[in-house]
Design an enzyme around this catalytic site. Structure first.
Site, PDB file in Angstrom:
ATOM      1  N   SER A   1       0.802  -1.226   0.000  1.00  0.00           N
ATOM      2  CA  SER A   1       0.000   0.000   0.000  1.00  0.00           C
ATOM      3  C   SER A   1       0.830   1.269   0.000  1.00  0.00           C
ATOM      4  O   SER A   1       0.346   2.328  -0.419  1.00  0.00           O
ATOM      5  CB  SER A   1      -0.938   0.003   1.215  1.00  0.00           C
ATOM      6  OG  SER A   1      -0.200  -0.155   2.422  1.00  0.00           O
TER       7      SER A   1
ATOM      8  N   HIS B   1      -0.594   6.544   5.710  1.00  0.00           N
ATOM      9  CA  HIS B   1      -0.045   6.327   4.375  1.00  0.00           C
ATOM     10  C   HIS B   1       0.370   7.668   3.786  1.00  0.00           C
ATOM     11  O   HIS B   1      -0.163   8.709   4.162  1.00  0.00           O
ATOM     12  CB  HIS B   1      -1.081   5.675   3.449  1.00  0.00           C
ATOM     13  CG  HIS B   1      -1.249   4.226   3.668  1.00  0.00           C
ATOM     14  ND1 HIS B   1      -2.012   3.709   4.680  1.00  0.00           N
ATOM     15  CD2 HIS B   1      -0.738   3.166   3.002  1.00  0.00           C
ATOM     16  CE1 HIS B   1      -1.972   2.388   4.626  1.00  0.00           C
ATOM     17  NE2 HIS B   1      -1.197   2.034   3.619  1.00  0.00           N
TER      18      HIS B   1
END
Length: 312
Positions: free
Chosen positions: A69, A293
């Site tokens: 990711s 993220h």
């Protein structure tokens, strides 16, 4: 530029609801640094990277992006694959544009670990299957999910409420004088080796870049418990574990004919504790990207680091 990937696969995948912190994908990518339980506790547009000259092996050929990711870009619009959390503004897409790749295959997928390079990940085929003998450039960003970082951070958040001013998470992982996370990192090293060897076997002409992880928490070890409820003393410990992971990746890249891409150094000062507009890591799910993220600006920085390594 021909842009491929698994478009036929993604077309038949159903949309999935966003999950805070792990990222906007139903498989709850482990590298998102928390599960839904921790999500309740954790409370832009970016221009393409500037084109730059690159080595002959990289430019104009077939570029394959492999990874988890942190490479796919969950939550960053526009999402081209909602199940894998893949954005058209992730660093592989920016790199492909900058190098003028004639053919680009992005198979990065949230939740991927080293086993998903040669093995399938639910409906997603093995990522290494995207490689060809004529592939000229490969980026690989993997390793964090092999450590179960989501479980680590979930535990850190939970025990942080018991001893907010101490280092309870560090203590829980270092019982009897042995650091369990260091052991996991050491155990991941040969798995990285195996992936790199297989990439070279399938694409012997390719230049291979192993991409590290950006700075998630303050590099000076300071805390921001109002944003991320770890115990104050655990911020520095988690930082150290990420640095150890990156050091291991750099060592394996050096041994197995790959170039290591340092994304940590350029991102210092842009961690998840920073305010919006300064941070490159989102502390929770937002319109800018998935929690824990990189956002679009973070991916632009990672793309710049890849391009700098290519030109080095």
């Amino acid at each position: 530029m021909s842009v491929s990937g698994r478009s036929t696969t993604s077309a038949r995948r159903e949309a999935v609801q966003s999950a805070s912190v792990p990222g906007a994908v139903a498989r709850a990518p482990r590298l998102a640094f928390a599960t839904a339980a921790a999500a309740a506790l954790l409370i832009g547009a970016a221009a393409p990277a500037a084109a730059a000259p690159v080595g002959e092996r990289a430019a104009g050929g077939h570029y394959v992006a492999l990874g988890d990711s942190y490479s796919s870009g969950p939550g960053i619009p526009q999402q081209t694959d909602t199940v894998c959390g893949r954005s058209d503004r992730n660093y592989p897409s920016l790199v492909a544009n900058a190098v003028g790749a004639a053919d680009f295959t992005d198979v990065t997928c949230a939740g991927a670990d080293t086993t998903h390079m040669a093995g399938s990940q639910e409906s997603a085929p093995p990522q290494l299957d995207a490689l060809r003998p004529d592939t000229t450039l490969v980026t690989l960003g993997v390793g964090g999910n092999d450590l179960d970082l989501a479980g680590i951070i979930t535990r850190c958040v939970l025990v942080g409420y018991l001893a907010p001013n101490g280092s309870p998470c560090k203590s829980s992982f270092t019982l009897f004088g042995r650091d369990a996370i260091d052991s996991r990192i050491n155990a991941t090293a040969p798995k990285i080796d195996a992936v790199l060897k297989e990439i070279h076997a399938r694409s012997p002409q390719a230049r291979v870049l192993l991409v590290g992880y950006p700075s998630l928490l303050p590099d000076d070890g300071s805390s921001c418990r109002e944003t991320i409820p770890l115990a104050a003393g655990d911020f520095g410990w988690v930082r150290d574990k990420e640095k150890h992971l990156n050091t291991m990746l750099a060592q394996q890249a050096n041994v197995y004919d790959a170039d290591y891409v340092d994304t940590y150094g350029p991102s210092v000062g842009h961690d998840a504790c920073r305010p919006a507009g300064t941070r490159w890591i989102e502390p929770a799910d937002s319109a800018e990207g998935a929690g824990f993220h990189p956002n679009a600006t973070g991916h632009r920085s990672m793309a710049d680091a890849v391009l700098s390594t290519l030109n080095g």
